[in-house]
Write a protein that holds these residues in place. Structure first.
Motif, mmCIF file in Angstrom:
data_model
loop_
_atom_site.group_PDB
_atom_site.id
_atom_site.type_symbol
_atom_site.label_atom_id
_atom_site.label_comp_id
_atom_site.label_asym_id
_atom_site.label_seq_id
_atom_site.Cartn_x
_atom_site.Cartn_y
_atom_site.Cartn_z
ATOM 1 N N UNK A 84 3.284 -1.093 -11.139
ATOM 2 C CA UNK A 84 2.014 -2.018 -11.485
ATOM 3 C C UNK A 84 2.876 -3.110 -11.733
ATOM 4 N N UNK A 85 4.507 -2.866 -12.923
ATOM 5 C CA UNK A 85 5.262 -4.614 -12.317
ATOM 6 C C UNK A 85 5.795 -5.212 -10.858
ATOM 7 N N UNK A 86 5.867 -4.032 -9.913
ATOM 8 C CA UNK A 86 6.639 -3.796 -9.206
ATOM 9 C C UNK A 86 5.065 -4.779 -7.804
ATOM 10 N N UNK A 87 3.889 -4.669 -7.662
ATOM 11 C CA UNK A 87 2.995 -5.818 -7.361
ATOM 12 C C UNK A 87 1.733 -4.327 -6.712
ATOM 13 N N UNK A 88 2.544 -3.483 -6.999
ATOM 14 C CA UNK A 88 1.142 -1.975 -5.382
ATOM 15 C C UNK A 88 -0.175 -3.208 -5.743
ATOM 16 N N UNK A 89 -0.256 -3.006 -4.421
ATOM 17 C CA UNK A 89 -1.690 -3.481 -4.343
ATOM 18 C C UNK A 89 -2.894 -1.689 -4.266
ATOM 19 N N UNK A 90 -2.808 -0.950 -3.596
ATOM 20 C CA UNK A 90 -3.642 -0.141 -3.562
ATOM 21 C C UNK A 90 -2.583 1.108 -3.242
ATOM 22 N N UNK A 91 -3.738 2.358 -3.942
ATOM 23 C CA UNK A 91 -2.511 3.667 -3.402
ATOM 24 C C UNK A 91 -3.331 4.368 -2.388
ATOM 25 N N UNK A 92 -3.302 5.650 -2.164
ATOM 26 C CA UNK A 92 -3.718 6.516 -0.803
ATOM 27 C C UNK A 92 -3.638 7.508 -1.587
ATOM 28 N N UNK A 93 -4.371 8.952 -2.185
ATOM 29 C CA UNK A 93 -3.654 9.594 -2.651
ATOM 30 C C UNK A 93 -4.983 10.539 -2.294
ATOM 31 N N UNK A 94 -4.447 12.338 -2.362
ATOM 32 C CA UNK A 94 -6.105 12.908 -2.633
ATOM 33 C C UNK A 94 -5.661 13.603 -3.900
ATOM 34 N N UNK A 95 -5.282 12.793 -4.893
ATOM 35 C CA UNK A 95 -5.543 13.213 -6.797
ATOM 36 C C UNK A 95 -5.407 11.308 -7.388
ATOM 37 N N UNK A 96 -6.328 11.544 -8.103
ATOM 38 C CA UNK A 96 -6.653 10.472 -8.603
ATOM 39 C C UNK A 96 -5.398 10.196 -9.652
ATOM 40 N N UNK A 97 -4.095 8.653 -9.910
ATOM 41 C CA UNK A 97 -4.260 8.209 -10.339
ATOM 42 C C UNK A 97 -4.151 6.938 -11.450
ATOM 43 N N UNK A 98 -5.516 7.025 -11.023
ATOM 44 C CA UNK A 98 -5.675 5.382 -12.176
ATOM 45 C C UNK A 98 -5.300 5.992 -13.429
ATOM 46 N N UNK A 99 -4.657 7.096 -14.021
ATOM 47 C CA UNK A 99 -4.051 7.189 -15.622
ATOM 48 C C UNK A 99 -2.356 6.523 -15.157
ATOM 49 N N UNK A 100 -2.807 6.538 -14.087
ATOM 50 C CA UNK A 100 -0.658 6.224 -14.122
ATOM 51 C C UNK A 100 -0.483 4.733 -13.842
ATOM 52 N N UNK B 248 1.125 -1.161 -0.072
ATOM 53 C CA UNK B 248 0.178 0.066 0.158
ATOM 54 C C UNK B 248 0.666 0.949 -0.083
ATOM 55 N N UNK B 249 0.348 1.940 -1.066
ATOM 56 C CA UNK B 249 1.340 3.064 -1.348
ATOM 57 C C UNK B 249 1.125 4.568 -0.766
ATOM 58 N N UNK B 250 1.395 4.985 0.238
ATOM 59 C CA UNK B 250 1.138 6.817 0.338
ATOM 60 C C UNK B 250 1.297 8.083 -0.532
ATOM 61 N N UNK B 251 0.382 8.282 -1.222
ATOM 62 C CA UNK B 251 1.398 9.472 -2.187
ATOM 63 C C UNK B 251 1.134 11.243 -1.403
ATOM 64 N N UNK B 252 2.184 11.133 -0.431
ATOM 65 C CA UNK B 252 1.766 12.402 0.216
ATOM 66 C C UNK B 252 3.135 13.386 -0.803
ATOM 67 N N UNK B 253 2.411 14.142 0.387
ATOM 68 C CA UNK B 253 3.761 16.041 -0.421
ATOM 69 C C UNK B 253 3.422 15.801 -1.390
ATOM 70 N N UNK B 254 4.776 16.403 -2.699
ATOM 71 C CA UNK B 254 4.224 17.722 -4.259
ATOM 72 C C UNK B 254 4.849 16.186 -5.459
ATOM 73 N N UNK B 255 3.522 14.766 -5.045
ATOM 74 C CA UNK B 255 3.532 13.314 -5.033
ATOM 75 C C UNK B 255 3.101 13.997 -6.844
ATOM 76 N N UNK B 256 3.960 13.100 -7.866
ATOM 77 C CA UNK B 256 3.601 13.226 -9.303
ATOM 78 C C UNK B 256 3.301 12.166 -9.819
ATOM 79 N N UNK B 257 2.518 11.589 -11.205
ATOM 80 C CA UNK B 257 2.368 10.957 -11.588
ATOM 81 C C UNK B 257 3.354 9.867 -11.967
ATOM 82 N N UNK B 258 4.570 10.941 -12.678
ATOM 83 C CA UNK B 258 5.155 9.583 -12.967
ATOM 84 C C UNK B 258 6.516 9.365 -12.058
ATOM 85 N N UNK B 259 5.830 9.673 -10.603
ATOM 86 C CA UNK B 259 6.364 8.684 -9.735
ATOM 87 C C UNK B 259 6.343 7.197 -9.741
#
Length: 522
Positions: free
Chosen positions: A73-89, A57-68
Motif C-alpha cells: 500500500x505504501x508503494x502505491x498498489x492500485x489493484x491486485x488480481x487473485x483467486x483469494x481475497x486479500x483485503x485483510x492485507x 496491478x499485481x497478479x497473485x499467482x502460484x503459492x502466494x501468501x498474504x504476508x507477501x
C-alpha cells in the motif's frame, strides 16, 4: 486505451473469469461502486511484489501468501488480481478470479496494447526440433523482411532481428511474453517466431493468444511426472491445443497421432500444410506438401520440394538428417506466413544457421576422436542422435561414449529411456550431473546405471560434469586404435547447472571440450 480497474473487470467478465471485486467491506461486480479507483489508469503490471510501484496491478499467482503484500500500500498498489481475497492485507481493490494465470495473460496483452495484432506470430511445438526449427524459420523470415523477425526460444530471445539474449524458459510467462512482444513491435518487427512448450498450455502462458501459423512437428512420450504431465495423454492434449489456437497449422506428416491432429484442425476449421523427410525423391514416404530427401549418398546436402516443385539443394551448417526435416518444417511455416517459395535468398538463409548447443561438432587434434555437444535428453532425441552417428560414421566402426544425466524431480521416464535408446549401440556410458531441484546428482546417476541390461556396455558414474567429460576424452585417447565419438548430451551450451534450486555456474560442455581439445575458445 489505458487499462483501468473498470476495463480489466469488463474483460475478465467477458471471458467468464471474474467472480467479484472486493475492497474492504464492498463486494461487487460493478467497478463504479469504487468511485475514482474504477477509472484510474494502471501504470504497470507485475507478478513480483518487489517491483510494485504507484499505480501497479499485481497478479497473485502460484503459492502466494498474504504476508507477501506487506508494504504494497505504501508503494502505491492500485489493484491486485487473485483467486483469494486479500483485503485483510491491503487496501487496494482486488479482482477475484477463477484462474489468475488466465487472467494474467488476458490483462497483460491488453496492458501492452495487444502487440500480437501488430505481428505475424508463429508458434512451434513438438517433442523435439522446436528450437532448431524456430531458428531456421526466423532466418527465412528475417531474410524475406530485411531483418524484421523476432524470436522467443529456449536458448535465446531476439527482439530486434539481430540481438540475442539468453532466455530462462522455453515459453515465457504470459506477462513477460507480451512485454517482449510490445518491444518487438516497437522495434519495427513484422514477425515473431516462438517455441510453445506443453507447459505453456498446461499453465496458461499463451492463454488467449492465437497464432497466425502454428506448427506441430512431432510427438513422443516426454515430460511425464507428478509436476509436469501425469500421463502421455495429458501431454499430447496440451500439445494439441495449438491447433485450436492457430489460423493455419503446419504438421509433420509422419507425426504420431497425425490423424487425431488433423481431426482437431478439421473441427476448428484450420487449414493444414504438411512436411516430411523422405529417403529419396521418388515419392517414397508419407505424402506431404513439403519434402526433403538426400541429394547425395553421404547425406551432406538435401533437396527440398514443395507442392511438387523442386526448390533446389540445401547444405545446412548443422549435422543430422533430422535437421533437414526441421528445415522442411521451417520452409513450410515461412510459406504459410507469407514467404514466396521462389524467394531463393530467403529459403537459403537457413543454410547459415547454427544453434548453440545443438549438434555442435569438435575434432580432437590429438586423437581420432569427434565430440558432439547436443541437447538430446529423451528417447526420441537420443535415438536420432545415435542414428546420425551411424549414418555419418558407420563405415568407421565408431566406438561411442555417451556422457549423460537426467533432470531431477521430473520426467522420470527419461532416465530409463535414455539408457534403453543407447545401451545396445554404444560402448560406454558416463553418467553425470544434469539439472535437478532436490534430488542429489549421484542418486539419479546410480538409478540410470541400474537400468543397464547389456553386459557388453561399460559404465562409469562421475557426478562432477567437467570431470566426467575429461574422463571421456582421456578414455577415448587411450583407445586411439578406434575411431571414437563422444556424445555430450542434455546441457547444450548452458553455462550453469541447477542444483537444489540454485543455478551453479558451469563452464559449458562446448567450452570443456574446446579446452581439452586445445581449440580456440569462443
Amino acid at each position: 486505451m489505458a487499462l483501468t480497474l473498470a476495463s480489466a473487470a469488463a474483460l475478465l467478465g467477458k471471458h467468464h473469469l471474474l467472480r467479484e471485486i472486493i475492497r474492504g467491506d464492498v463486494w461487487t461486480l460493478d467497478p463504479n461502486r469504487l468511485g475514482d479507483a474504477a477509472d484510474a489508469p494502471v501504470t504497470d503490471v507485475t507478478y513480483d511484489t518487489r517491483t510494485v510501484s504507484e499505480g501497479s496491478l499485481l497478479f497473485c499467482k502460484g503459492n502466494f501468501k498474504a504476508e507477501y503484500l506487506d508494504g504494497v500500500d505504501e508503494k502505491g498498489l492500485a489493484v491486485y488480481v487473485a483467486e483469494t481475497d486479500f483485503s485483510s492485507a491491503t487496501k487496494a481493490p482486488g479482482l477475484i478470479v477463477d484462474d489468475v494465470r488466465r487472467a494474467m495473460s488476458l490483462l497483460s496483452a491488453e496492458f501492452f496494447g495487444r502487440p500480437q495484432d501488430e505481428l505475424t506470430v508463429v508458434g512451434i511445438t513438438g517433442t523435439k526440433g522446436k528450437t532448431t526449427t524456430a531458428y531456421f524459420t526466423q532466418a527465412i523470415l528475417n531474410a524475406a523482411s530485411d531483418g524484421k523477425a523476432a524470436l522467443f526460444s529456449s536458448v535465446d530471445n531476439c527482439l530486434d532481428g539481430r540481438t540475442y539474449a539468453e532466455s530462462d524458459l522455453t515459453t515465457p510467462e504470459s506477462l513477460d511474453a507480451f512485454r517482449m512482444m510490445r518491444t518487438a513491435a516497437d522495434n519495427g518487427m513484422k514477425y515473431l517466431v516462438m517455441e510453445v512448450s506443453s507447459q505453456a498450455y498446461k499453465v496458461d502462458r499463451v492463454y488467449g493468444l492465437t497464432f497466425d501459423v502454428g506448427a506441430f512437428l512431432n510427438i513422443s512420450p516426454d515430460h511425464i511426472s507428478p509436476i509436469e504431465h501425469p500421463s502421455f495423454e495429458d501431454y499430447l492434449d496440451c500439445k494439441r491445443q495449438i491447433t485450436y489456437n492457430s489460423r493455419k497449422l503446419v504438421l509433420g506428416a509422419d507425426c504420431a497421432h497425425a490423424d487425431l491432429i488433423r481431426e482437431d484442425a478439421a473441427a476448428a476449421g484450420v487449414p493444414v500444410a504438411t512436411f516430411a523427410l523422405h529417403n529419396d525423391g521418388r515419392g517414397v514416404g508419407t505424402p506431404a506438401d513439403t519434402v526433403a530427401w538426400p541429394a547425395d549418398a553421404a547425406h551432406a546436402q538435401y533437396r527440398l520440394a514443395s507442392d511438387g516443385v523442386e526448390l533446389g539443394d540445401f547444405r545446412l551448417s548443422m549435422d543430422g538428417d533430422f535437421n533437414y526435416a526441421n528445415a522442411a518444417a521451417a520452409v513450410t511455416i515461412a510459406h504459410a506466413a507469407g514467404v514466396e517459395l521462389d524467394d531463393a535468398k530467403a529459403l537459403h538463409a537457413l543454410e547459415a544457421v547454427t544453434v548453440a548447443g545443438r549438434m555442435e561438432r569438435f575434432e580432437d587434434p590429438q586423437s581420432n576422436t569427434v565430440a558432439i555437444v547436443d541437447y538430446a535428453h529423451n528417447f526420441a532425441s537420443v535415438t536420432a542422435l545415435i542414428d546420425f552417428v551411424y549414418e555419418r560414421y558407420g563405415d568407421r566402426d565408431p566406438r561411442i561414449t555417451l556422457v549423460t544425466g537426467s533432470a531431477g524431480d521430473k520426467a522420470f521416464d527419461r532416465r530409463k529411456e535414455i539408457v534403453e535408446a543407447a545401451e545396445h549401440r554404444i560402448a560406454n556410458f558416463v553418467f553425470t550431473a544434469e539439472d535437478t531441484n532436490t534430488e542429489p546428482f549421484i542418486d539419479i546417476c546410480m538409478e540410470m546405471q541400474g537400468y543397464i541390461t547389456d553386459p557388453n556396455v561399460a559404465s562409469t558414474v562421475i557426478s562432477d560434469r567437467s570431470t566426467a567429460i575429461t574422463n571421456a576424452v582421456y578414455d577415448a585417447r587411450a583407445h586411439a586404435d578406434h575411431f571414437n565419438v563422444l556424445l555430450l548430451i542434455g546441457k547444450g551450451n548452458e553455462r550453469w547447472i541447477k542444483d537444489r534450486n540454485r543455478h551453479v555456474p558451469y563452464e559449458g560442455d562446448d567450452r570443456v571440450v574446446e579446452r581439452l581439445f586445445g581449440l580456440n575458445q569462443k
